[in-house]
Design a protein around this motif. Structure first.
Motif, PDB file in Angstrom:
ATOM      1  N   HIS A   1       0.601  -0.654  -0.473  1.00  0.00           N
ATOM      2  CA  HIS A   1       0.174   0.330   0.094  1.00  0.00           C
ATOM      3  C   HIS A   1       0.520   1.715  -0.149  1.00  0.00           C
ATOM      4  CE1 HIS A   1       0.442   1.643   4.452  1.00  0.00           C
ATOM      5  NE2 HIS A   1       0.878  -0.132   4.378  1.00  0.00           N
TER       6      HIS A   1
ATOM      7  N   PRO B   1      -3.344  -5.792  -3.845  1.00  0.00           N
ATOM      8  CA  PRO B   1      -2.525  -5.480  -2.655  1.00  0.00           C
ATOM      9  C   PRO B   1      -2.726  -5.801  -1.231  1.00  0.00           C
ATOM     10  CG  PRO B   1      -4.209  -4.038  -3.386  1.00  0.00           C
ATOM     11  CD  PRO B   1      -3.995  -5.407  -4.446  1.00  0.00           C
TER      12      PRO B   1
ATOM     13  N   SER C   1      -5.191  -0.560  -2.501  1.00  0.00           N
ATOM     14  CA  SER C   1      -3.444   0.004  -2.579  1.00  0.00           C
ATOM     15  C   SER C   1      -3.646   2.293  -1.613  1.00  0.00           C
ATOM     16  CB  SER C   1      -2.455  -0.242  -3.509  1.00  0.00           C
ATOM     17  OG  SER C   1      -3.120   0.887  -4.554  1.00  0.00           O
ATOM     18  N   GLY C   2      -4.645   2.384  -1.903  1.00  0.00           N
ATOM     19  CA  GLY C   2      -4.334   3.596  -2.077  1.00  0.00           C
ATOM     20  C   GLY C   2      -3.623   4.902  -2.739  1.00  0.00           C
TER      21      GLY C   2
ATOM     22  N   ILE D   1      -6.221  -1.715   4.375  1.00  0.00           N
ATOM     23  CA  ILE D   1      -4.872  -2.715   4.417  1.00  0.00           C
ATOM     24  C   ILE D   1      -4.052  -1.973   5.271  1.00  0.00           C
ATOM     25  CG2 ILE D   1      -4.630  -0.432   2.348  1.00  0.00           C
ATOM     26  CD1 ILE D   1      -3.895  -3.607   0.918  1.00  0.00           C
ATOM     27  N   GLN D   2      -3.671  -0.984   5.546  1.00  0.00           N
ATOM     28  CA  GLN D   2      -3.103   0.218   6.649  1.00  0.00           C
ATOM     29  C   GLN D   2      -2.701  -1.063   7.596  1.00  0.00           C
ATOM     30  OE1 GLN D   2      -5.434   1.403   5.481  1.00  0.00           O
ATOM     31  NE2 GLN D   2      -5.397   3.651   5.332  1.00  0.00           N
TER      32      GLN D   2
END
Length: 479
Positions: free
Chosen positions: A6, A146, A166-167, A467-468
């Motif tokens: 990410h 991701p 993934s941002g 995802i972080q």
């Protein structure tokens, strides 16, 4: 090995969603150029691992933001899927067989997309002609998920999903002819709404299809982003003959009757992780005061046979008339094994075409009748959890094995395409491998409002995984 990728960090985009970026641009905390530059830097960071960009267009994007964009999502960076024309860029359709020339004009939907004020940074990847449910190729590197780069990102809007999850960008264009918004949303932990047929401007190819199965939309990380985008599309062109859809800003007070379906028309049981994710969502709905009850499938196995035949018809038309419908330089010898296999399968049973088309058209009445006693239907988005790369690759032999896997995987989503009904996949579950699982909600024609309201309520009650969060990851790539 990097398994989770990410780009979230301390830049102009931070961890903002599209609405947050647009607000920051509007009040002067950041400029549209700063948002675009941050997104470009993020894309450059993650794309070597994800392979989600078909064609960058950064210089024109940076020039465009100098003209002060307007709209509900003004200044928000995005990508357009590689099967939708953007003036000045080719549409390669994810295929080596297409030698596309730069489009001379935007597709009609592209203008509707741009009316929201989005900044297009380029084209995102897709599998050949959107026929697959994974963004993989016979001879080229795949687009990677991701959440874990060894897994499929879904398809056919797989590049868009990888970029949003993934941002790299907070929102990206997607379209859906058999699940291609909802499948990558489920695989990558995103919100993916397929609108009602004709809710948004029809896809360019829709007028030529015997049954219009294609809807355009977006992939996002938050419900409010999808709601704002849908409101922007209706400000540009209200849907003819449909209940108006304004900006939906939160859940409704009314409690719903919700039908529950766990297994698809294939007759093959949904896998255990997916089944448990849907049952957990049903329990959550019940705890919120909604009435959830099991219901019958609105169609039988003949529907899937009809849809498979139609899939083959589209592949046959592409394979044999590609120079006319795709590009004068189309080379049918370069199509992948899935396209060729689908076309051969169609030829063997071409006599079924009138019956298959009639069956798909009848699905609209059957679908709509399913909502006489319920407000929504909840089901899995997919027949089994996101597979590792290679499992659905067009290079899998024999073709019959690959196609059997593909049909089982994508068995829930096509009914909404054939019938024209709206549906949304929400990231409410996690697999034993810590991959996202999508839960699918369907509504009657024109009832995107109820879908968005329940999505808001579920997002609040059970916030979507981010995802972080490093849990379940062996390594995280960040700026």
């Amino acid at each position: 090995m990097t398994t989770r990728v990410h780009a979230f960090g301390d830049d102009a985009l931070g961890d903002l969603d599209s609405v947050g970026v647009a607000a920051a641009v509007a009040d002067g905390r950041i400029s549209a150029r700063e948002a675009a530059e941050a997104a470009i830097a993020r894309v450059e960071l993650v794309n070597p691992s994800l392979n989600a960009v078909q064609r960058p267009d950064y210089e024109r994007a940076l020039a465009a933001v100098e003209r002060t964009p307007t709209g509900l999502l003004a200044g928000v960076p995005t990508f357009v899927k590689d099967n939708t024309d953007v003036a000045g860029l080719p549409s390669d359709q994810g295929s080596l067989a297409v030698k596309a020339r730069p489009a001379t004009a935007n597709a009609p939907f592209t203008d509707q997309l741009l009316s929201a004020g989005l900044t297009v940074l380029g084209k995102s990847t897709m599998p050949e002609f959107g026929f697959n449910a994974t963004t993989e190729y016979a001879t080229l590197p795949p687009t990677r998920n991701p959440w874990h780069t060894g897994y499929s990102a879904g398809a056919s809007s797989g590049g868009a999903a990888a970029l949003v999850a993934s941002g790299a960008v907070p929102i990206a264009h997607a379209n859906d002819g058999g699940g291609s918004i909802r499948i990558p949303a489920a695989a990558c932990g995103l919100v993916g709404l397929k609108p009602t047929r004709d809710r948004v401007v029809p896809a360019a190819e829709s007028a030529t299809l015997p049954v219009d199965i294609v809807s355009n939309g977006v992939l996002t990380r938050t419900v409010r982003d999808t709601a704002h985008f849908m409101a922007a599309t209706q400000a540009y062109r209200p849907a003819p003959g449909m209940r108006p859809l304004g900006l939906v800003e939160g859940p409704a007070d009314r409690r719903l009757r919700i039908g529950l379906i766990l297994d698809s028309v294939t007759g093959i049981a949904t896998d255990e992780d997916t089944r448990q994710a849907v049952l957990s969502a049903a329990d959550l709905l019940g705890s919120l005061g909604h009435d959830v009850m099991e219901v019958e499938l609105p169609v039988d196995r003949r529907f899937m046979e009809d849809f498979k035949h139609y899939w083959g018809l589209l592949a046959f038309a592409t394979q044999h008339f590609g120079r006319k419908v795709m590009s004068p330089d189309f080379d049918k010898t370069l199509t992948d094994p899935l396209t060729r296999g689908l076309a051969r399968q169609f030829v063997r049973r071409a006599w079924r075409t009138p019956m298959a088309i009639a069956g798909l058209k009848r699905s609209t009445a059957a679908y709509r009748a399913a909502f006489e006693d319920v407000d929504l239907i909840v089901s899995p988005t997919l027949g089994y959890t996101t597979p590792e790369l290679g499992y659905l690759s067009p290079a899998v032999e024999p073709f019959s094995l690959m196609f059997e896997r593909l049909v089982r995987y994508a068995a829930f989503t096509p009914l909404n395409n054939a019938s024209g009904g709206p549906a949304v996949s929400l990231p409410l579950g996690r697999s034993s491998a810590q991959m996202p699982i999508g839960v699918h909600f369907s509504a009657d024609h024109g009832d995107e409002q109820t879908l968005l309201e329940i999505a808001y309520e579920l997002e609040s009650a059970q916030p979507f995984a981010r995802i972080q969060d490093p849990r379940g990851s062996t390594e995280v790539l960040v700026p």
